[in-house]
Design an enzyme around this catalytic site. Structure first.
Site, PDB file in Angstrom:
ATOM      1  N   ASP A   1       0.868  -1.175   0.000  1.00 48.35           N
ATOM      2  CA  ASP A   1       0.000   0.000   0.000  1.00 48.35           C
ATOM      3  C   ASP A   1       0.900   1.218   0.000  1.00 48.35           C
ATOM      4  OD1 ASP A   1      -1.988   1.928   0.302  1.00 48.35           O
ATOM      5  OD2 ASP A   1      -3.210   0.600   1.538  1.00 48.35           O
TER       6      ASP A   1
ATOM      7  N   HIS B   1       6.689  34.651 -17.079  1.00 47.50           N
ATOM      8  CA  HIS B   1       5.268  35.005 -17.223  1.00 47.50           C
ATOM      9  C   HIS B   1       5.053  36.503 -17.018  1.00 47.50           C
ATOM     10  CE1 HIS B   1       3.844  30.801 -17.251  1.00 47.50           C
ATOM     11  NE2 HIS B   1       4.918  30.603 -16.512  1.00 47.50           N
TER      12      HIS B   1
HETATM   13  C1  HEA Z   1       2.352  21.068 -19.389  1.00 44.98           C
HETATM   14  C2  HEA Z   1       2.541  22.337 -19.169  1.00 44.98           C
HETATM   15  C3  HEA Z   1       3.610  23.190 -19.781  1.00 44.98           C
HETATM   16  C4  HEA Z   1       4.854  22.862 -20.259  1.00 44.98           C
HETATM   17  C5  HEA Z   1       5.522  21.507 -20.296  1.00 44.98           C
HETATM   18  C6  HEA Z   1       5.441  24.096 -20.710  1.00 44.98           C
HETATM   19  C7  HEA Z   1       6.717  24.172 -21.254  1.00 44.98           C
HETATM   20  C8  HEA Z   1       7.342  25.374 -21.517  1.00 44.98           C
HETATM   21  N1  HEA Z   1       6.794  26.633 -21.438  1.00 44.98           N
HETATM   22 FE1  HEA Z   1       4.898  27.084 -20.981  1.00 44.98          FE
HETATM   23  N2  HEA Z   1       3.108  27.530 -20.212  1.00 44.98           N
HETATM   24  C9  HEA Z   1       2.167  26.664 -19.725  1.00 44.98           C
HETATM   25  C10 HEA Z   1       2.305  25.300 -19.601  1.00 44.98           C
HETATM   26  C11 HEA Z   1       3.457  24.617 -19.961  1.00 44.98           C
HETATM   27  N3  HEA Z   1       4.564  25.138 -20.530  1.00 44.98           N
HETATM   28  C12 HEA Z   1       0.962  27.357 -19.349  1.00 44.98           C
HETATM   29  C13 HEA Z   1      -0.295  26.734 -18.751  1.00 44.98           C
HETATM   30  C14 HEA Z   1       1.181  28.678 -19.633  1.00 44.98           C
HETATM   31  C15 HEA Z   1       0.216  29.852 -19.527  1.00 44.98           C
HETATM   32  C16 HEA Z   1      -0.096  30.269 -18.146  1.00 44.98           C
HETATM   33  C17 HEA Z   1      -1.101  31.374 -18.311  1.00 44.98           C
HETATM   34  O1  HEA Z   1      -0.682  32.499 -18.650  1.00 44.98           O
HETATM   35  O2  HEA Z   1      -2.322  31.082 -18.171  1.00 44.98           O
HETATM   36  C18 HEA Z   1       2.542  28.765 -20.154  1.00 44.98           C
HETATM   37  C19 HEA Z   1       3.133  29.961 -20.510  1.00 44.98           C
HETATM   38  C20 HEA Z   1       4.459  30.062 -20.836  1.00 44.98           C
HETATM   39  C21 HEA Z   1       5.148  31.303 -20.920  1.00 44.98           C
HETATM   40  C22 HEA Z   1       4.564  32.699 -20.666  1.00 44.98           C
HETATM   41  C23 HEA Z   1       3.945  33.220 -21.911  1.00 44.98           C
HETATM   42  C24 HEA Z   1       3.233  34.492 -21.634  1.00 44.98           C
HETATM   43  O3  HEA Z   1       2.292  34.471 -20.815  1.00 44.98           O
HETATM   44  O4  HEA Z   1       3.612  35.516 -22.216  1.00 44.98           O
HETATM   45  C25 HEA Z   1       6.438  31.016 -21.293  1.00 44.98           C
HETATM   46  C26 HEA Z   1       7.501  32.030 -21.510  1.00 44.98           C
HETATM   47  O5  HEA Z   1       8.648  31.758 -21.478  1.00 44.98           O
HETATM   48  C27 HEA Z   1       6.536  29.574 -21.386  1.00 44.98           C
HETATM   49  C28 HEA Z   1       7.698  28.882 -21.735  1.00 44.98           C
HETATM   50  C29 HEA Z   1       7.788  27.514 -21.737  1.00 44.98           C
HETATM   51  C30 HEA Z   1       9.010  26.795 -22.057  1.00 44.98           C
HETATM   52  C31 HEA Z   1      10.332  27.408 -22.473  1.00 44.98           C
HETATM   53  C32 HEA Z   1       8.730  25.462 -21.916  1.00 44.98           C
HETATM   54  C33 HEA Z   1       9.708  24.326 -22.103  1.00 44.98           C
HETATM   55  O6  HEA Z   1       9.657  23.460 -20.993  1.00 44.98           O
HETATM   56  C34 HEA Z   1       9.464  23.556 -23.368  1.00 44.98           C
HETATM   57  C35 HEA Z   1      10.564  22.556 -23.583  1.00 44.98           C
HETATM   58  C36 HEA Z   1      10.276  21.592 -24.721  1.00 44.98           C
HETATM   59  C37 HEA Z   1      10.809  21.701 -25.969  1.00 44.98           C
HETATM   60  C38 HEA Z   1      11.735  22.817 -26.341  1.00 44.98           C
HETATM   61  C39 HEA Z   1      10.467  20.713 -27.062  1.00 44.98           C
HETATM   62  C40 HEA Z   1      11.288  19.447 -27.020  1.00 44.98           C
HETATM   63  C41 HEA Z   1      12.741  19.728 -27.195  1.00 44.98           C
HETATM   64  C42 HEA Z   1      13.457  19.330 -28.291  1.00 44.98           C
HETATM   65  C43 HEA Z   1      12.823  18.590 -29.427  1.00 44.98           C
HETATM   66  C44 HEA Z   1      14.927  19.626 -28.328  1.00 44.98           C
HETATM   67  C45 HEA Z   1      15.280  20.680 -29.331  1.00 44.98           C
HETATM   68  C46 HEA Z   1      14.691  21.993 -28.906  1.00 44.98           C
HETATM   69  C47 HEA Z   1      15.435  23.122 -28.777  1.00 44.98           C
HETATM   70  C48 HEA Z   1      16.876  23.174 -29.085  1.00 44.98           C
HETATM   71  C49 HEA Z   1      14.763  24.399 -28.322  1.00 44.98           C
HETATM   72  N4  HEA Z   1       5.316  29.027 -21.119  1.00 44.98           N
HETATM   73 CU   LIG Z   2       6.105  29.099 -17.225  1.00 47.65          CU
END
Ligand code: HEA
Ligand SMILES: [Cu+2]
Ligand code: HEA
Ligand code: CUA
Lengths: 332, 545, 195
Positions: free
Chosen positions: B106, B305
């Site tokens: 558990d 953000h």
């Molecule tokens: C599951 C949830 C999740 C995940 C995983 C991510 C992942 C990422 N998020 Fe996101 N994000 C949100 C959920 C998420 N986000 C939400 C909900 C909001 C909005 C909140 C709101 O305002 O309501 C938000 C908003 C948000 C903002 C603000 C935007 C704005 O309001 O102006 C930013 C800014 O930097 C950002 C950046 C990123 C980045 C850099 C990643 C990184 O982790 C991504 C990394 C993944 C990759 C890059 C792809 C795979 C990589 C490769 C294939 C390798 C090769 C790639 C490169 C060399 C680049 N996210």
């Molecule tokens: Cu974020």
């Protein structure tokens, strides 16, 4: 396979897309160096993104094709637990890409940084209200609302403050957003390369009517701008004609005075937009076209057009509407 | 402490009535199922709210909801999907699977486990009761001050938000503690931390992120309530308060939260993909470390953000750089899954389809994430539909698709019945088409100047066409989920086949009956490698570690 | 496969420490909670320097120094209580815990007194200083209060002889909590009064 569908969608999307939205509000139709720089940065990142996506999608597709089982084949594949060299490669290459992305980000930030103030520049105070924009020209003694009129090819320095909640100033054609935060003065600069009218929107959720907090930025040639300035600097003349005078009486002596200002009268309210040259503008109330019909509807029952707006309670009666309209039309 | 002595008194008393036996249960499997089913219902509710959003936006000037209702609906849509659907679904999977995967009887604290479920249950009901009591929260899921202060939010709506969030955060904190200690303490003999399944790894990191993130949310909500009820000044800009303080406190929770939402799904990926590729997870150690790296980095990027709030250039650059960096460990995961599939002999089941959908869709969301992390680009697209597009590709294309992969994979273990593959594949394609119809055009609309959280838009903006298109897509997506719903109902009505190991799996949960007995295992197995069951089946090809 | 189904032998690690591990995890979260509150205090201080200088001048450092000492001393008493239990002396456990109870109550009394002082100076929740100061000290105070309830709970447990030479984990975990609350206070004392 899903990735094919995605490709198909983005291609058709980009085909149709180009032509649907109004050019006056997209980041694609830039009218300033600032917006242009940001667009170029976006384009680089976009195509890099497409590259990374295609890499992943194609690898997956190939893996699937190679991985198909011959019917009846129940054998297990070679058990491969990892490969340090590969793992290093797909850690290092993204790091390099990320470094490059950081580099071009910094480069763009420097390119769009605000230049020092010089004489000939124009300063505008931008004041966010629920839910409309007020614009003050301290050097010119002008106050207006909903329309931001600027001369072309001039650096405009904006000082942004809010009287209530957080708003955000956004003109996609000209520049990005800067939040308008109560208790903090932010600044930003814009510059229009060509004359024209560009849509602005409030970019931060600010409550009930965040959706109707648009504004227009109107860039004019130097001469047109001076002409506009002179027009705005005129105090309003006393109303002529019985109907107009009756209207002036109702407006300046009535509830309107509590919230609105009309220079040259005793109206000095601060809550609502300045009405001094109301009829010289293109829109009212954060996004509705300025025409007699709309304005009349607004006066009769603004709650219908813009539910929850702060003037919702006040309605001009049938007896008064004609006179009020007649007077307001004199405010040019 | 032995989990059995803690569990059985309850079970015993509960034998009397089936209903009571569920209400009083402290069995991790039952609590897991309670979590999953409750959260799935909340997901459907959040989805219906999404459909309402789409109807209101279908054409300019639509009158479906109007501003007040719209603002409540989109706020509750976000709150529901994040706090009442995605997070509890993850905790549900963890509850059900971790003890089985690590060979325990558990969770380590069964009663706390029940507590965290019921806190979640009543927290959710409490939030929704607000609809009947003067309206639901309407200030967005991150409830920016000072809009949430008394002066701009009279009435009880934001108090519901604050109290509800506190209850849910406490529930998740308790859950996280339970998961962490279970993983650290209850692993079967021979299962060193490096030998435990990748899903457990992901839940361990996720739970630690939660432990450090939720307190920040609790403080934020508590201070807001103090401001509203006791007249403190924290966020009251009319007094001596500070609007950006809220944003810092909230996003210090808010960004880690997004990885709390995706890491569990990534854990599921790392279980599903190997089994259906018939190979071990490629580069296990690297994937484990990338997970930990994401966990650490997630606390260093929150202000991305807030790029448009007028921060100093130096902090802008710092937060941008760290945001870019997170792409690297995430990439490691993506490529490791690809390498796992590569050279495998694939079994393309519905579960595997959803897993492959995750890879493709999540990468889109990740890449747009990098776009918005680039400050000048974000200045243009922040708080526009571009961001809405970004986070739906990661949340829906990542989290939800991952959960669906897990659902089809473990449903037989939980119920002793296999979901229909034909219906399943149909729902997969429907959902893929639907979600791309909804979320892809959002990027274009954002670039075309459409701000988010608008209940309507002027016709002369030309945004109408793609909004209508998205609305259609939303209903396509809904059809897909309706198919899944039907699939579940139909399957549950069929007699159980009790297949113990339908997928020819690798990990311990497949060594016990479906569904497993209350004590999980007659004998707790002792483990020599990462794939004990594979070794048992293939002594010739047994793992060395 | 191992044949011994003795629990504890089933698992990779011995099972005795579970509750303690869980509690450490919980406390690590509490660190963030107080960290955020302290951060808010410092932000307010930087924005309202004069008001803060004025208000802190009004605080009586001696009183709080005494209070701090009381709390530290109570922590020491908890250590002794645990020692006594480990040596099998329930009496020692009880007496030392009663001492903790008294000292904790004294500390809360001192807090209440200080709040009264501030109130009379017109500094309350709606002031720039009172907002973070009263909130943070208040939340810490509620932690102390909960600790006292916990002590009472243990004291009642002694009567039902729930503790013994070998069953001391409950007291041990309470000790963790109390020391933590103590350390937090020392940090607050330094940041709020001395800086
Ligand atoms: C599951 C949830 C999740 C995940 C995983 C991510 C992942 C990422 N998020 Fe996101 N994000 C949100 C959920 C998420 N986000 C939400 C909900 C909001 C909005 C909140 C709101 O305002 O309501 C938000 C908003 C948000 C903002 C603000 C935007 C704005 O309001 O102006 C930013 C800014 O930097 C950002 C950046 C990123 C980045 C850099 C990643 C990184 O982790 C991504 C990394 C993944 C990759 C890059 C792809 C795979 C990589 C490769 C294939 C390798 C090769 C790639 C490169 C060399 C680049 N996210
Ligand atoms: Cu974020
Ligand atoms: C995991 C998280 C998650 C998920 C899965 C979704 C899923 C969806 N989201 Fe949303 N969304 C958010 C998290 C999520 N969202 C967040 C955090 C916000 C920000 C809120 C804020 O700004 O504060 C947001 C905001 C948001 C907006 C922007 C609102 C605005 O800014 O004004 C929109 C607009 O279209 C939208 C749409 C959708 C749609 C169409 C889906 C669809 O994919 C949903 C598909 C699912 C269904 C349709 C359910 C199926 C239902 C049935 C089958 C019903 C039948 C059953 C019975 C009758 C019993 N979401
Ligand atoms: Cu002002 Cu949104």
């Amino acid at each position: 396979m899903s990735w094919r569908k995605w490709l198909f969608l983005i291609s058709t999307a980009s085909l149709l897309a180009g032509c649907t939205a109004n050019p006056a509000t997209t980041i694609f139709h830039t009218n300033s160096m600032i917006a242009e720089q940001k667009l170029q940065l976006f384009n680089i990142l976009f195509w890099m993104g497409v590259g990374v996506f295609l890499l992943v999608a194609v690898l997956l597709a190939l893996a699937i094709i190679r991985g198909r089982r011959q019917p009846g084949d129940n054998s297990e594949p070679r058990q491969n637990h990892g490969n340090v060299r590969l793992e290093i490669i797909w850690t290092v290459i993204p790091i390099l890409l990320v470094v490059y992305i950081f580099f071009i980000t910094v480069r763009t930030m420097n390119a769009v940084a605000a230049p020092p103030r010089e004489d000939g520049d124009l300063t505008v105070r931008v004041i966010g209200h629920r839910w409309f924009w007020e614009f003050q020209y301290p050097d010119l003694g002008i106050t207006t609302a909903n329309d931001l009129v600027i001369p072309e090819d001039t650096n405009i320095h904006l000082e942004l403050v809010s009287v209530d909640v957080i708003h955000s100033f956004w003109v996609p054609n000209l520049s990005g957003k800067i939040d308008v935060v109560p208790g903090q003065q932010n600044s930003m600069w814009i510059r229009a390369d060509n004359p024209g009218t560009f849509m602005g929107h409030c970019g931060e959720y600010c409550g009930m009517q965040h959706a109707n907090m648009h504004f227009n930025v109107i860039a004019r040639s130097a001469d047109d701008f001076t002409a506009w300035v002179q027009g705005q600097q005129q105090p309003v003349a006393a109303a002529q004609g019985t109907l107009e005078e009756e209207g002036e009486q109702i407006v300046t002596a009535g509830v309107c005075a509590g919230c609105h200002t009309i220079q040259g009268t005793k109206m000095v309210g601060k809550t609502g937009p300045d009405l001094t040259h109301l009829y010289s503008r293109t829109i009212i109330a954060g996004g509705f076209p300025l025409d007699d019909a709309t304005l009349e509807q607004w006066l009769r029952n603004s709650d219908e057009l813009k539910p929850g707006n702060l003037m919702a309670g006040i309605r001009v009666s049938d007896q008064q509407i004609e006179a009020v309209m007649a007077y307001l039309k004199t405010l040019r | 402490m032995t989990t059995q002595t803690e569990t059985f008194p309850y079970m015993h008393r509960a034998e009397k009535s089936k209903f009571l036996s569920w209400v009083l249960t402290t069995d991790h499997k039952r609590i897991g199922i309670l979590y999953l089913s409750t959260a799935f219902i909340f997901f459907l509710v959040g989805g219906i709210e999404a459909l309402l959003i789409r109807l209101q936006l279908a054409q300019p000037g639509a009158q479906v909801l109007g501003p007040d209702a719209y603002n409540q609906v989109f706020t509750m849509h976000g709150m529901t999907m994040i706090f009442l659907a995605a997070m509890p679904i993850a905790i549900g999977f963890a509850n059900y699977l971790i003890p089985l995967m690590i060979g325990a009887r558990d969770m380590v604290f069964p009663r706390l486990n029940a507590l965290s479920y019921w806190l979640f249950f009543f927290g959710g009901l409490f939030m929704y009761s607000s609809f009947l009591l003067g309206g639901a929260p309407d200030k967005g899921w991150f409830a920016y001050a000072p809009m949430t202060e008394r002066a701009f939010s009279p009435g009880m709506r934001m108090d519901f938000w604050g109290l509800g969030v506190i209850v849910l955060a406490i529930s998740s904190t308790v859950g996280s503690i339970n998961i962490i200690v279970t993983i650290l303490q209850l692993r079967a003999r021979g299962m060193s931390i490096t030998k435990m399944p990748m899903f457990a790894w992901n839940m361990l990191v996720t739970s630690f992120i939660g432990i450090f993130a939720f307190p920040s949310l609790i403080v934020a909500a508590a201070l807001l309530i103090l401001d509203r009820q006791l007249g403190t000044q924290f966020f009251n800009t009319a007094g001596s308060g500070n609007a950006l303080l809220w944003q810092h406190i909230f996003w210090f929770f808010g960004h880690p939260e997004v990885y709390i939402l995706v890491l569990p799904a990534m854990g599921i990926m790392s279980e599903v993909v190997p089994v259906f590729s018939r190979k071990p997870l490629f580069g296990f150690t690297a994937v484990a470390f990338s997970t930990a790296a994401i966990g650490v980095l997630s606390f260093t990027v929150w202000a991305h953000h807030m790029f448009s709030t007028g921060m100093s250039t130096i902090s802008l650059l710092f937060f941008a750089a760290d945001s870019f960096l997170i792409g690297v460990p995430t990439g490691v995961k993506i490529f490791s899954w690809l390498a796992t599939i590569w050279g495998g002999k694939l079994r393309i089941t519905t579960s595997m389809l959803f897993a492959m959908g995750f890879i493709v869709m999540f990468v889109i969301g990740g890449i747009t994430g990098i776009h918005v992390a680039s400050v000048p680009v974000d200045w243009q697209v922040t708080d526009s539909y571009y961001v809405v597009g970004h986070f739906h590709y990661v949340l829906f294309g990542g989290t939800i698709l991952g959960f669906l992969a897990g659902a089809f994979y473990w449903f037989p273990k939980m119920t002793g019945r296999l979901l229909s593959e034909r219906l399943g594949k149909l729902s997969f394609w429907t959902i893929m088409i639907g979600m791309n119809m909804v979320f892809l055009p959002m990027h274009y609309l954002g670039l075309a100047g459409m701000p988010r959280r608008v209940y309507t838009y002027p016709a002369d903006t030309g945004w109408a066409f793609w909004n209508l298109f998205e609305t259609v897509g939303a209903f396509v997506t809904a059809t897909g989920f309706l198919l899944i719903l039907i699939n579940i109902i139909v399957t549950l009505r069929k007699p159980a086949t009790h297949e113990q190991d339908p997928w020819d799996g690798f990990t311990l949960e497949w060594t016990t009956s479906s569904p497993p007995p209350p004590e999980n295992f007659a004998q707790i197995p002792s483990v020599r490698s990462r794939r004990p069951l594979w070794d048992a089946k293939h002594p010739d090809m047994a793992d060395t570690h | 496969m191992n044949n011994e189904l003795e629990h504890g032998h089933e698992a990779y690690v011995p099972q005795r420490e579970n509750t303690k591990v869980g509690f450490w995890v919980f406390l690590s979260g509490e660190v963030i909670l107080f960290g955020v509150l302290i951060g808010s205090f410092l932000l307010f201080k930087s924005h309202h320097a004069d008001e803060f200088a004025e208000a802190t001048a009004g605080l009586s450092i001696p009183l709080i120094a005494l209070n701090t000492f009381i709390l530290i001393f109570s922590s020491f008493m908890v250590v002794r209580a645990l020692e006594a239990l480990r040596n099998g002396s329930l009496k020692g456990l009880r007496n030392n815990l009663i001492a903790v109870l008294v000292l904790g109550a004294l500390f809360l009394g001192g807090q209440a007194f200080e709040w009264m002082q501030l109130y009379n100076e017109g500094i309350w929740f709606d002031s720039a200083f009172g907002t973070p100061f009263l909130t943070t000290t208040g939340i810490h105070g509620s932690h102390v209060f909960i600790g006292l309830l916990w002590v009472i709970f243990i004291l009642l447990g002694i009567r039902k002889n729930a503790y013994s030479k070998t069953r001391f984990h409950g007291v041990e975990v309470f000790g963790l909590y109390w020391h933590f609350v103590d350390v937090v206070w020392i940090v607050l004392f330094t940041v709020f009064y001395l800086l």
